[in-house]
Design an enzyme around this catalytic site. Sequence first.
Site, PDB file in Angstrom:
ATOM      1  N   LYS A 134      35.799 -53.121  47.164  1.00  0.00           N
ATOM      2  CA  LYS A 134      35.236 -52.065  46.305  1.00  0.00           C
ATOM      3  C   LYS A 134      34.973 -50.769  47.064  1.00  0.00           C
ATOM      4  O   LYS A 134      34.897 -50.739  48.278  1.00  0.00           O
ATOM      5  CB  LYS A 134      33.986 -52.592  45.579  1.00  0.00           C
ATOM      6  CG  LYS A 134      34.414 -53.476  44.399  1.00  0.00           C
ATOM      7  CD  LYS A 134      33.305 -53.914  43.511  1.00  0.00           C
ATOM      8  CE  LYS A 134      33.907 -54.740  42.356  1.00  0.00           C
ATOM      9  NZ  LYS A 134      32.898 -55.497  41.633  1.00  0.00           N
ATOM     10  N   ARG A 162      33.581 -63.540  44.225  1.00  0.00           N
ATOM     11  CA  ARG A 162      34.801 -63.139  43.509  1.00  0.00           C
ATOM     12  C   ARG A 162      35.605 -62.228  44.431  1.00  0.00           C
ATOM     13  O   ARG A 162      35.182 -61.107  44.716  1.00  0.00           O
ATOM     14  CB  ARG A 162      34.404 -62.410  42.220  1.00  0.00           C
ATOM     15  CG  ARG A 162      35.578 -61.985  41.360  1.00  0.00           C
ATOM     16  CD  ARG A 162      35.083 -61.255  40.114  1.00  0.00           C
ATOM     17  NE  ARG A 162      36.186 -60.866  39.259  1.00  0.00           N
ATOM     18  CZ  ARG A 162      36.933 -59.787  39.457  1.00  0.00           C
ATOM     19  NH1 ARG A 162      36.689 -58.992  40.473  1.00  0.00           N
ATOM     20  NH2 ARG A 162      37.934 -59.514  38.646  1.00  0.00           N
TER      21      ARG A 162
HETATM   22  N1  PMM Z   1      34.336 -56.782  39.301  1.00  0.00           N
HETATM   23  C1  PMM Z   1      35.455 -56.390  38.672  1.00  0.00           C
HETATM   24  C2  PMM Z   1      35.920 -57.086  37.534  1.00  0.00           C
HETATM   25  N2  PMM Z   1      35.263 -58.158  37.058  1.00  0.00           N
HETATM   26  N3  PMM Z   1      33.469 -59.655  37.211  1.00  0.00           N
HETATM   27  C3  PMM Z   1      32.331 -60.054  37.807  1.00  0.00           C
HETATM   28  N4  PMM Z   1      31.657 -61.121  37.332  1.00  0.00           N
HETATM   29  N5  PMM Z   1      31.828 -59.412  38.896  1.00  0.00           N
HETATM   30  C4  PMM Z   1      32.445 -58.321  39.439  1.00  0.00           C
HETATM   31  O1  PMM Z   1      31.919 -57.762  40.423  1.00  0.00           O
HETATM   32  C5  PMM Z   1      33.650 -57.864  38.821  1.00  0.00           C
HETATM   33  C6  PMM Z   1      34.127 -58.572  37.696  1.00  0.00           C
HETATM   34  C7  PMM Z   1      36.204 -55.194  39.162  1.00  0.00           C
HETATM   35  O2  PMM Z   1      37.054 -55.533  40.206  1.00  0.00           O
HETATM   36  P1  PMM Z   1      38.658 -55.759  40.005  1.00  0.00           P
HETATM   37  O3  PMM Z   1      39.205 -54.540  39.309  1.00  0.00           O
HETATM   38  O4  PMM Z   1      39.183 -55.909  41.387  1.00  0.00           O
HETATM   39  O5  PMM Z   1      38.886 -56.993  39.206  1.00  0.00           O
END
Ligand code: PMM
Length: 281
Positions: free
Chosen positions: A213, A247
């Site tokens: 991030k 995650r």
């Molecule tokens: N971050 C993203 C998308 N979904 N879900 C949860 N539970 N926690 C997160 O921090 C989260 C998420 C954004 O990241 P991406 O675009 O790399 O998927």
Amino acid sequence: MDARYRLMGVLNVTPDSFSDGGRFLEPAAAVAQGLELAREGAAIIDVGGESTRPGAEPVGEAEELRRVVPVIEGLRAAGVDAQISIDTSKAAVARAAIDAGASLVNDVSAFRHDPEMAALVAERGVDCCLMHMRGEPRTMQVEPRYDDVVGEVRDFLSQRAEFAIAAGIEPARIILDPGIGFGKAVEHNLALLGRIEELVAIGFPILVGTSRKSFLGRITGRPTDGRVAATVATCVMAFERGATHFRVHDVAPVADALAVAAATVSGRWMTMPMGSTSPRT
Ligand code: PMM
């Protein structure tokens, strides 16, 4: 995989996610990537069809369904050795994903977006992850301000957990997530990571999503694909403070780091035969 933590591998089937957008739009490529994430140690594969990066525009339900359902079906058909999670805030998408084999609903709106979501999760008896977000992805990074970010996130997550339980969801099926990067400046993300134990005290497993991030880029000066070591550092520190779910896009390095962190904290470990893990590690 150690029972003290679970890795959630990110599988974005989107053209525009901030770090892996466009790479896995073809269902076959997405399924192959999901299988690889499981092989590297992901206990959960989080399939998402709508980007939640800052500034992202919402995606229609039909398009989201078209992106995610074939991938979940493909992962199931290939016998993937991991739980399948659906990253959506729409009940219709979650319903189709559950029918296709998902058993965890990862709702970044914590059941605030779709009034049918909580009842669906309760009725189908699946797990859920409820995340804190200030505002919505389109606008959330416009000057986020908090008086006490950890206290506000803690109170929000407790209330959402109570809401879920009131809707009939078993407490053991709930995971909470501070929503790193969702309506938060660098100092807010750092405060939440540094004081995770205050969120653990709510009484539910805590998931953190720091992977690649932008706050890590702000601290290290590196682009998204150069933030693996920074991601690893956040996961190890969050684990040490009681987080249990991580995650991540880069499963293999985080799996190694957490195996060593868990062994160090507990004095217990599993001896792995040399060369038994993925060559990419
Ligand atoms: N971050 C993203 C998308 N979904 N879900 C949860 N539970 N926690 C997160 O921090 C989260 C998420 C954004 O990241 P991406 O675009 O790399 O998927």
